[in-house]
Design an enzyme around this catalytic site. Sequence first.
Site, PDB file in Angstrom:
ATOM      1  N   LYS A 191       9.481  -9.880  -8.519  1.00 13.37           N
ATOM      2  CA  LYS A 191       8.117  -9.830  -8.824  1.00 13.37           C
ATOM      3  C   LYS A 191       7.695  -8.336  -9.091  1.00 13.37           C
ATOM      4  CE  LYS A 191       4.158  -9.262  -8.122  1.00 13.37           C
ATOM      5  NZ  LYS A 191       3.327  -8.421  -8.973  1.00 13.37           N
ATOM      6  N   GLY A 244       5.805  -0.459  -1.673  1.00 12.20           N
ATOM      7  CA  GLY A 244       4.438  -0.433  -2.056  1.00 12.20           C
ATOM      8  C   GLY A 244       3.602   0.201  -1.163  1.00 12.20           C
ATOM      9  N   THR A 246       1.165   0.498   2.228  1.00 14.18           N
ATOM     10  CA  THR A 246       1.221   0.034   3.655  1.00 14.18           C
ATOM     11  C   THR A 246       0.342  -1.224   3.941  1.00 14.18           C
ATOM     12  OG1 THR A 246       1.612   2.464   4.304  1.00 14.18           O
ATOM     13  CG2 THR A 246       0.873   0.713   6.138  1.00 14.18           C
ATOM     14  N   GLU A 247      -0.719  -1.258   3.172  1.00 16.00           N
ATOM     15  CA  GLU A 247      -1.614  -2.261   3.497  1.00 16.00           C
ATOM     16  C   GLU A 247      -0.930  -3.645   2.886  1.00 16.00           C
ATOM     17  OE1 GLU A 247      -5.241  -1.427   1.084  1.00 16.00           O
ATOM     18  OE2 GLU A 247      -5.919  -3.689   1.604  1.00 16.00           O
ATOM     19  N   GLY A 249       2.025  -4.068   2.491  1.00 18.26           N
ATOM     20  CA  GLY A 249       3.230  -4.272   3.621  1.00 18.26           C
ATOM     21  C   GLY A 249       2.998  -5.247   4.767  1.00 18.26           C
ATOM     22  N   GLU A 266       9.412  -0.379   2.024  1.00 16.56           N
ATOM     23  CA  GLU A 266       9.326   1.139   1.782  1.00 16.56           C
ATOM     24  C   GLU A 266       7.827   1.306   1.441  1.00 16.56           C
ATOM     25  OE1 GLU A 266      11.132   3.359  -1.389  1.00 16.56           O
ATOM     26  OE2 GLU A 266       9.503   4.586  -0.732  1.00 16.56           O
ATOM     27  N   CYS A 300       6.523   8.070  -3.603  1.00 15.58           N
ATOM     28  CA  CYS A 300       6.278   7.535  -2.200  1.00 15.58           C
ATOM     29  C   CYS A 300       6.453   8.854  -1.105  1.00 15.58           C
ATOM     30  CB  CYS A 300       7.014   6.301  -1.635  1.00 15.58           C
ATOM     31  SG  CYS A 300       8.621   6.709  -2.267  1.00 15.58           S
ATOM     32  N   GLU A 400      -2.959   8.624   1.918  1.00 14.87           N
ATOM     33  CA  GLU A 400      -1.954   8.668   0.622  1.00 14.87           C
ATOM     34  C   GLU A 400      -3.078   8.718  -0.559  1.00 14.87           C
ATOM     35  OE1 GLU A 400       2.272   7.067  -0.462  1.00 14.87           O
ATOM     36  OE2 GLU A 400       0.681   5.518  -0.499  1.00 14.87           O
TER      37      GLU A 400
END
Length: 497
Positions: A191, A244, A246-247, A249, A266, A300, A400
């Site tokens: 995706k 992608g 953290t949210e 993730g 990651e 990243c 970030e």
Amino acid sequence: MTSAHRIITPESVLPGAAPCGHIIRGKTVPAASGKTFSTVNPANGREIARLAEGSAEDVDRAVAAARAAFAGPWSRWTPTQRQALLGRVAALVDERFEELALLETLDMGAPLTRTRMLKEPIRQMIMFFAAQALNVKGETLQSSLPLSVQAMTFKAPVGVVAGIIPWNGPLISQWWVLGGVLATGCTAVMKPAEDASLSVLRIVELLHEAGMPEGVVNVVTGFGHVAGEALARHSGVDRVAFTGSTETGRKIIQASAVGMKKLQLELGGKSPDIVFADADLDKAVPGAAMGVFNNSGQVCYAGTRLFVQRSIQHEFVERLKAFTATVKVGDGLDPTVQLGPLISQKQLDRVTGYVGDAPSEGARLVAGGQRPGGDLANGFFFTPTIFADVSNSMRIAQEEIFGPVISVIPFDDADDALRMANDIDYGLGGAVWTRDVSTMFKMVNGIRSGTVWVNCYGAVDPAVGFGGIKNSGYGVKGGAEHLDLYLYRKAVYINLG
Ligand code: NAI
Ligand code: MG
């Protein structure tokens, strides 16, 4: 015609007027709903393609195709055959690289100077995974069981892997998933990010051209909260590799509870880059600057918290400013441009927001801080930006940004630098610039992150790899452990009596 004779132009590499479809069971197919969405060139905001808007129904079809392929002839391919497939696709990617680099530039904005440079790293990555195909091994153990029972372990491919990847460099980053899948005999549903899907669709076409059986790698394009969510949750998916925010993730961790999927995540970063007064500043200034500005800051592990020893702070900031003035921003089709636009209006708004708020917290703007005008006004460009007098607790130092924004934070000594470097929720990258061996080791040992560079920034060898801790995620990319996501361990006890 071979690519050497083909005239390569933006028009020739873009898919043209007809919408691109998903790739399921080796065929290009429209969305079940018939819906499409627009994807643009971030350098000018113009539509370059329409993509199939994936739904849960499309994800169902793609997962079914991957499940069928996992049980089909692909399961009888030997490691050597899978290695040869990787070798053939490496040759095809090499042959078509100019087209691929141009397509990536048009789709996600990174300049040709960057996308062309990926040729060798991508070849290295594919060949690393080709080597790993022959490196899957179990153990035969001396067991304490009655003599007639022999014990051993096998490693077996886990099944269907979901690859959910971001937009900041899919031409290379998709190989972390494709390489693991093809080396081990898994199958996949990819995706890609809604803002940069074209290089993934093109590479999967090349995989079929190289002889990959249909259904082994499928692609569903579409939005994260619909297609991505359905894929991460799907009970027919065995594991998920995600790169992608953290949210997102966190959402994927929740979705993974369906089927107890093991994950490789990651996620974001806010990496410390620490420059001591004894460093070679001729190397440290451009190294630290490009450690943030590369890919317009959309990396990243960018070293966005730039800790500079107080005694050289003034000189360092002046030299950083002078270097930054030499960095050329523009449309990536111009072969002299070093930094392209940000990916989208959303990303531009995010960067503009952080930069606009920083002075109210006491940060001093030294360079950049705005969008360039003129020819670039229609693209999502942002000028490389430096803030000085930043403290580690400010929002620009803790969150970030994912744009070309450096925060210079002064420090007094090694302990002071380490304390601040680790005072962060992330743990992805980090670096130290020094000529002193004991300072170097103190930092290498003390920085809490998955990767530490010394007197350089951002070098990655697939044989070694990288990964994160804390909110930067878990599970490594690269190295022999990479394949752990794609394999499971099977204990076998054989009664020979
Ligand atoms: P994102 O994490 O939402 O998107 C990454 C991928 O996840 C895309 O393919 C997206 O379609 C998919 N996705 C989104 N929501 C999902 C869900 N609920 N379930 C499954 N898949 C989902 O990141 P986004 O919104 O593009 O960027 C926001 C921020 O994330 C950036 O500003 C940056 O800070 C960070 N980021 C970090 C990256 C990295 O390499 N670590 C890459 C991209 C973004
Ligand atoms: Mg695009």
